[in-house]
Structure formats: C-alpha cells, structure tokens
Design a protein around this motif. Structure first.
Motif, PDB file in Angstrom:
ATOM      1  N   PRO A 182       0.856  -1.188   0.000  1.00  0.00           N
ATOM      2  CA  PRO A 182       0.000   0.000   0.000  1.00  0.00           C
ATOM      3  C   PRO A 182       0.893   1.240   0.000  1.00  0.00           C
ATOM      4  O   PRO A 182       2.128   1.127   0.041  1.00  0.00           O
ATOM      5  CB  PRO A 182      -0.756  -0.130   1.330  1.00  0.00           C
ATOM      6  N   THR A 183       0.310   2.406  -0.030  1.00  0.00           N
ATOM      7  CA  THR A 183       1.083   3.648   0.030  1.00  0.00           C
ATOM      8  C   THR A 183       1.899   3.700   1.320  1.00  0.00           C
ATOM      9  O   THR A 183       1.361   3.553   2.413  1.00  0.00           O
ATOM     10  CB  THR A 183       0.146   4.872  -0.011  1.00  0.00           C
ATOM     11  N   ILE A 184       3.206   3.860   1.169  1.00  0.00           N
ATOM     12  CA  ILE A 184       4.080   4.007   2.328  1.00  0.00           C
ATOM     13  C   ILE A 184       3.916   5.420   2.866  1.00  0.00           C
ATOM     14  O   ILE A 184       4.189   6.395   2.173  1.00  0.00           O
ATOM     15  CB  ILE A 184       5.550   3.741   1.947  1.00  0.00           C
ATOM     16  N   THR A 185       3.443   5.522   4.107  1.00  0.00           N
ATOM     17  CA  THR A 185       3.186   6.820   4.728  1.00  0.00           C
ATOM     18  C   THR A 185       4.174   7.056   5.866  1.00  0.00           C
ATOM     19  O   THR A 185       5.005   6.196   6.179  1.00  0.00           O
ATOM     20  CB  THR A 185       1.753   6.882   5.282  1.00  0.00           C
ATOM     21  N   CYS A 186       4.025   8.195   6.530  1.00  0.00           N
ATOM     22  CA  CYS A 186       4.872   8.502   7.683  1.00  0.00           C
ATOM     23  C   CYS A 186       4.630   7.529   8.830  1.00  0.00           C
ATOM     24  O   CYS A 186       5.487   7.363   9.696  1.00  0.00           O
ATOM     25  CB  CYS A 186       4.618   9.932   8.157  1.00  0.00           C
ATOM     26  N   GLY A 187       3.475   6.880   8.832  1.00  0.00           N
ATOM     27  CA  GLY A 187       3.159   5.910   9.881  1.00  0.00           C
ATOM     28  C   GLY A 187       3.434   4.483   9.478  1.00  0.00           C
ATOM     29  O   GLY A 187       2.886   3.537  10.072  1.00  0.00           O
ATOM     30  N   CYS A 188       4.315   4.294   8.503  1.00  0.00           N
ATOM     31  CA  CYS A 188       4.527   2.962   7.917  1.00  0.00           C
ATOM     32  C   CYS A 188       5.149   1.935   8.866  1.00  0.00           C
ATOM     33  O   CYS A 188       5.140   0.737   8.572  1.00  0.00           O
ATOM     34  CB  CYS A 188       5.374   3.070   6.661  1.00  0.00           C
ATOM     35  N   LEU A 189       5.693   2.381   9.999  1.00  0.00           N
ATOM     36  CA  LEU A 189       6.293   1.427  10.943  1.00  0.00           C
ATOM     37  C   LEU A 189       5.275   0.889  11.935  1.00  0.00           C
ATOM     38  O   LEU A 189       5.580  -0.016  12.712  1.00  0.00           O
ATOM     39  CB  LEU A 189       7.435   2.104  11.719  1.00  0.00           C
ATOM     40  N   SER A 190       4.070   1.441  11.884  1.00  0.00           N
ATOM     41  CA  SER A 190       3.043   1.072  12.860  1.00  0.00           C
ATOM     42  C   SER A 190       2.047   0.092  12.272  1.00  0.00           C
ATOM     43  O   SER A 190       1.363   0.399  11.285  1.00  0.00           O
ATOM     44  CB  SER A 190       2.318   2.329  13.357  1.00  0.00           C
ATOM     45  N   TYR A 191       1.920  -1.060  12.904  1.00  0.00           N
ATOM     46  CA  TYR A 191       0.981  -2.099  12.476  1.00  0.00           C
ATOM     47  C   TYR A 191      -0.460  -1.604  12.543  1.00  0.00           C
ATOM     48  O   TYR A 191      -1.318  -2.061  11.778  1.00  0.00           O
ATOM     49  CB  TYR A 191       1.197  -3.325  13.374  1.00  0.00           C
ATOM     50  N   SER A 192      -0.747  -0.647  13.409  1.00  0.00           N
ATOM     51  CA  SER A 192      -2.121  -0.179  13.611  1.00  0.00           C
ATOM     52  C   SER A 192      -2.492   1.010  12.735  1.00  0.00           C
ATOM     53  O   SER A 192      -3.609   1.518  12.819  1.00  0.00           O
ATOM     54  CB  SER A 192      -2.334   0.200  15.087  1.00  0.00           C
ATOM     55  N   LYS A 193      -1.567   1.465  11.866  1.00  0.00           N
ATOM     56  CA  LYS A 193      -1.847   2.654  11.069  1.00  0.00           C
ATOM     57  C   LYS A 193      -2.087   2.372   9.588  1.00  0.00           C
ATOM     58  O   LYS A 193      -2.172   3.294   8.783  1.00  0.00           O
ATOM     59  CB  LYS A 193      -0.710   3.669  11.226  1.00  0.00           C
ATOM     60  N   GLY A 194      -2.187   1.116   9.239  1.00  0.00           N
ATOM     61  CA  GLY A 194      -2.425   0.760   7.848  1.00  0.00           C
ATOM     62  C   GLY A 194      -2.075  -0.686   7.617  1.00  0.00           C
ATOM     63  O   GLY A 194      -1.824  -1.450   8.552  1.00  0.00           O
ATOM     64  N   ARG A 195      -2.036  -1.088   6.349  1.00  0.00           N
ATOM     65  CA  ARG A 195      -1.653  -2.467   6.015  1.00  0.00           C
ATOM     66  C   ARG A 195      -0.129  -2.566   6.015  1.00  0.00           C
ATOM     67  O   ARG A 195       0.507  -2.784   4.982  1.00  0.00           O
ATOM     68  CB  ARG A 195      -2.240  -2.852   4.661  1.00  0.00           C
ATOM     69  N   PHE A 196       0.430  -2.380   7.188  1.00  0.00           N
ATOM     70  CA  PHE A 196       1.880  -2.352   7.323  1.00  0.00           C
ATOM     71  C   PHE A 196       2.423  -3.582   8.059  1.00  0.00           C
ATOM     72  O   PHE A 196       3.564  -3.586   8.515  1.00  0.00           O
ATOM     73  CB  PHE A 196       2.323  -1.067   8.026  1.00  0.00           C
ATOM     74  N   GLY A 197       1.596  -4.609   8.192  1.00  0.00           N
ATOM     75  CA  GLY A 197       2.082  -5.867   8.734  1.00  0.00           C
ATOM     76  C   GLY A 197       2.922  -6.589   7.694  1.00  0.00           C
ATOM     77  O   GLY A 197       2.625  -6.550   6.495  1.00  0.00           O
ATOM     78  N   HIS A 198       4.006  -7.237   8.144  1.00  0.00           N
ATOM     79  CA  HIS A 198       4.849  -8.007   7.221  1.00  0.00           C
ATOM     80  C   HIS A 198       4.014  -9.121   6.593  1.00  0.00           C
ATOM     81  O   HIS A 198       3.150  -9.703   7.250  1.00  0.00           O
ATOM     82  CB  HIS A 198       6.048  -8.593   7.984  1.00  0.00           C
ATOM     83  N   PRO A 199       4.262  -9.449   5.318  1.00  0.00           N
ATOM     84  CA  PRO A 199       3.455 -10.482   4.659  1.00  0.00           C
ATOM     85  C   PRO A 199       3.452 -11.838   5.359  1.00  0.00           C
ATOM     86  O   PRO A 199       2.427 -12.528   5.389  1.00  0.00           O
ATOM     87  CB  PRO A 199       4.088 -10.595   3.270  1.00  0.00           C
ATOM     88  N   ASP A 226       5.490 -12.182  11.956  1.00  0.00           N
ATOM     89  CA  ASP A 226       4.550 -11.572  12.905  1.00  0.00           C
ATOM     90  C   ASP A 226       5.106 -10.256  13.455  1.00  0.00           C
ATOM     91  O   ASP A 226       5.514 -10.150  14.622  1.00  0.00           O
ATOM     92  CB  ASP A 226       4.242 -12.570  14.042  1.00  0.00           C
ATOM     93  N   ARG A 227       5.108  -9.247  12.588  1.00  0.00           N
ATOM     94  CA  ARG A 227       5.651  -7.931  12.945  1.00  0.00           C
ATOM     95  C   ARG A 227       5.230  -6.923  11.895  1.00  0.00           C
ATOM     96  O   ARG A 227       4.715  -7.280  10.823  1.00  0.00           O
ATOM     97  CB  ARG A 227       7.180  -7.986  12.997  1.00  0.00           C
ATOM     98  N   ALA A 228       5.469  -5.665  12.208  1.00  0.00           N
ATOM     99  CA  ALA A 228       5.305  -4.607  11.201  1.00  0.00           C
ATOM    100  C   ALA A 228       6.556  -4.568  10.335  1.00  0.00           C
ATOM    101  O   ALA A 228       7.589  -5.154  10.689  1.00  0.00           O
ATOM    102  CB  ALA A 228       5.100  -3.265  11.896  1.00  0.00           C
ATOM    103  N   ILE A 229       6.481  -3.898   9.205  1.00  0.00           N
ATOM    104  CA  ILE A 229       7.658  -3.806   8.338  1.00  0.00           C
ATOM    105  C   ILE A 229       8.745  -2.973   9.015  1.00  0.00           C
ATOM    106  O   ILE A 229       8.482  -2.181   9.910  1.00  0.00           O
ATOM    107  CB  ILE A 229       7.318  -3.211   6.961  1.00  0.00           C
ATOM    108  N   SER A 230       9.960  -3.169   8.561  1.00  0.00           N
ATOM    109  CA  SER A 230      11.096  -2.432   9.116  1.00  0.00           C
ATOM    110  C   SER A 230      11.329  -1.153   8.318  1.00  0.00           C
ATOM    111  O   SER A 230      10.774  -0.957   7.229  1.00  0.00           O
ATOM    112  CB  SER A 230      12.360  -3.296   9.057  1.00  0.00           C
ATOM    113  N   MET A 231      12.177  -0.278   8.843  1.00  0.00           N
ATOM    114  CA  MET A 231      12.536   0.941   8.122  1.00  0.00           C
ATOM    115  C   MET A 231      13.226   0.600   6.806  1.00  0.00           C
ATOM    116  O   MET A 231      13.004   1.271   5.799  1.00  0.00           O
ATOM    117  CB  MET A 231      13.442   1.820   8.991  1.00  0.00           C
ATOM    118  N   ARG A 232      14.057  -0.431   6.814  1.00  0.00           N
ATOM    119  CA  ARG A 232      14.743  -0.835   5.588  1.00  0.00           C
ATOM    120  C   ARG A 232      13.742  -1.274   4.526  1.00  0.00           C
ATOM    121  O   ARG A 232      13.844  -0.896   3.354  1.00  0.00           O
ATOM    122  CB  ARG A 232      15.729  -1.967   5.876  1.00  0.00           C
TER     123      ARG A 232
END
Length: 400
Positions: free
Chosen positions: A302-319, A322-328
C-alpha cells in the motif's frame, strides 16, 4: 553530457538520487535541519540551502543563477508539502487555510528567476480540487485568452498533469500522485497551452504537452525485495549488520492480532476471536479497513506513509512474519537504493536517532524509480534538443 537542475523541497533526497545520474544539481532547498542532514549524507551539502524557501532572498538566487554562465536552467523540480492538500485534511478543498499550501506559489517565483526549460512538479492527487492550484496553473502558463504572453518578463509553460500510480512506473507500491510536466513556450501565440475549466470546475490544458513516459509495471513485492536477502525479524527486532532493518515492538494484544491474520494479504476481517476487534471497528461502515492488515508478497505494498512502521496505522504488517515492516523494507519499497543513508539526528550519524523521524522522511519521499522515470524522459528530450541545436549551428557555420 550533464544538464543543470534545482531541487525544491528536496526532503531526504529521493528526487536528487534520480537527478544525479544526468544532472548537475545547482541547488537543493530543505527547511527541516534533520531531514537536510539525511540529504547531505547522500548528496553533500555544497549546493544545499537549509532554509525556509520564503526567506531566500533574490541575491542568493542570483548567485546560483550566475553558475549557469548566462544559460537557462534546464530543469526545475518541486515537490512541496502535500499534507494540506491531502484527502485526510479536515479543511475544505476550496479554502486554503493551511499555510503550507501557499508554498506552491514559491515555485513560480523561482521559475521566474531561472526560467527553466522544463519543470517537474509532484504532489497528492487531491491538489486538483484546490483553488490555489488552479491559480498556480494559470500563473505558470502565463497566457492570455488569445495565446499571447500575459507578462513579457516571465516565462510561459505548456503543461501536462495527470494522476499516476507509482506501480505503473517500476515502484512495488500503490501510490497515487499528481505529476506535472512543463515545457517552456518559445513561440507565441500558443492556443494549445491555455488552462480551462470543466463544468465541474476542474482545470485542464486545451491540448496537453505531448511529453509523457510509457507505463512499465513494477515487480511484485516478493520479486522486488528478494534480491536484497533481508534477514527475518521478530517484533521489536533488528539486524546487527543493517541498522535500518529494525522494526517496532508490538503490545501483546497486537502480537495476538497479527498472529491471527493470514499471511499475504490477511486483514482484521479474518480474525475469529471477536475480542481482538476494537469496539470502534465493530460499528457498521467503519473506514480504514486496511489497519491491522498484512502486505501481500504476490502483489504490491500500500502507500508508504509517515506511519509505515506502525501495524495499527495501515496495512503495514509483514506479509509472512509476525511484525510490522522495518525501516529498511519501507525505504526499499520507496525504491531507495540499499546504500542510502538516513538519520534521525542533527549530528548526522547514519541510522541513529528517532525512528519516527526517519519514517517521516521515507514516507514523504518521492519514490526514486518514479522520479527516475520522469527525470530520464526530460533528460532524453534535452539531449535530443541539444543535439539538434549543435547540428543547426554546424549547418549554419558550414554555409557561412
């Protein structure tokens, strides 16, 4: 052969990364000192102005203009702050209360000083609904109804602007943005470049500039990330060999939520335990259905936003983990090279400082491959025009 460019509102330097292959960057302007530090880590600071663009005096611009040795600037790039134009902004589109929206008019000021041959402008798609953008288009075009120039001392531009999805230009991410290209008009009158309005009040160009890149579909998220061989992480984990490859920890209830979410595209609608669902999400017609979702390796981010490290702020869970995506991962999805350095500190130490600050830099950036597509297009056009001019000069000299 390198051409000249200026990068306004440069941020962390995503557009400059695309520019430096074919352009000599005469100036980059960034207001935020920490973000400017990231820029300097990757592109140096000799040409960097860390200033509010509204406070840069004409004398300072004139010094830069002298570097062009009497020639015109080849390309002016501008990516002004988009938050005030966002669909998430609570302010009505027709009212420009947000002071940041006025910054787009600074692009006009710089264009009038340098009179660049080409202009590249990027912002959110919703900007077309704002009156100040309509004014921006009209002033930049600088044409009367008969196609003549309104102000003889200012340049006029033939424009084309469209809403594009970055996924169609090599970026493994659904990201809709408005891109505007402008070419300086040299022959008048020009009836094709006049700005008009639809019955609904939306601006359009009588006959848009023909210059535009062909679409090239991006690799899937799996195909794009696989060559980088990123290590697996747990929530809150980090890679000892890659300081940017670190992710946020999860509260116990969020860890349960992501473990209950199917791999590759699962969402909160898949949870079987109703206790995991927030009360606010139990109501009908609740928006933001993507929050607490996983990305899909077989599709696009999805669109990478400023809240991209937060699992609760969008579809930013790792595929699959069991974690959110990393900064890298966020930076790679934005198509920054793996060697690109980010900092959240004024002292400029790479990968240190506030993760939120770094995430903001990544989320606000123009994806490098998206910028590269349009920058390369303009470069090839400039190169062709330059070769034609040299050929014409040769023919004239031969006849003489």
């Amino acid at each position: 052969m390198k051409f000249s460019a200026i990068d306004l509102f440069s941020g962390a330097g995503g557009v400059s990364e695309a520019l430096k292959k074919h352009f000599d960057i005469k100036c980059a302007v960034e207001f935020d000192k920490i973000i400017a530090t990231t820029y300097a880590l990757n592109h140096g600071n000799n040409h960097l102005l860390v200033k509010d663009i509204r406070k840069i005096k004409k004398k300072e611009w004139s010094k830069i203009n002298k570097q062009l040795n009497g020639g015109n600037l080849d390309l002016l790039v501008a990516t002004p702050p988009c938050q005030g134009f966002s669909r998430h902004s609570r302010k009505k589109s027709g009212v420009n209360i947000d002071d940041r929206n006025k910054l787009i008019m600074e692009v006009i000021k710089v264009a009038n000083i340098f009179q660049p041959n080409y202009i590249l402008f990027e912002n959110v798609d919703n900007i077309v609904n704002f009156k100040i953008f309509h004014t921006f288009l009209s002033v930049l075009t600088n044409l009367n109804a008969d196609g003549s120039r309104k102000h003889s001392n200012r340049p006029s531009y033939h424009l084309r602007f469209e809403v594009v999805n970055a996924v169609n230009y090599g970026v493994p991410q659904h990201r809709k943005r408005l891109i505007l290209l402008g070419k300086k008009i040299k022959t008048f009158p020009n009836m094709e470049a006049i700005i008009q309005e639809t019955p609904k009040g939306l601006p359009y160009v009588t006959k848009p500039l023909s210059l535009w890149p062909e679409k090239k579909k991006a690799l899937t998220l799996r195909e794009y990330l696989l060559p980088f061989k990123l290590s697996s992480l747990e929530a809150g984990g980090s890679d000892a060999n890659d300081k940017l490859h670190r992710c946020r920890n999860l509260f116990p209830n969020n860890l349960l939520r992501i473990k209950s979410t199917p791999w590759n595209g699962g969402s909160r609608s898949d949870w079987k335990d109703s206790n995991l669902v927030l009360e606010c999400h139990k109501k009908k017609n609740v928006s933001f259905s993507d929050v607490y979702g996983r990305m899909n390796f077989e599709s696009y981010a999805p669109t990478i936003t400023c809240g991209c490290l937060s699992y609760s702020k969008g579809r930013f869970g790792h595929p699959e983990e069991d974690r959110a995506i990393s900064m890298r991962e966020a930076a790679l999805i934005q198509t920054f090279p793996i060697s690109y350095k980010f900092t959240g500190k004024l002292d400029g130490k790479p990968y240190e400082g506030s993760s939120e600050n770094i995430a903001t830099q990544i989320g606000n950036a123009v994806p490098v491959k998206l910028a590269q597509t349009f920058v390369d297009l303009i470069y090839n056009k400039l190169l062709k025009e330059s070769q034609q001019e040299l050929l014409l000069e040769h023919l004239v000299a031969t006849k003489a």
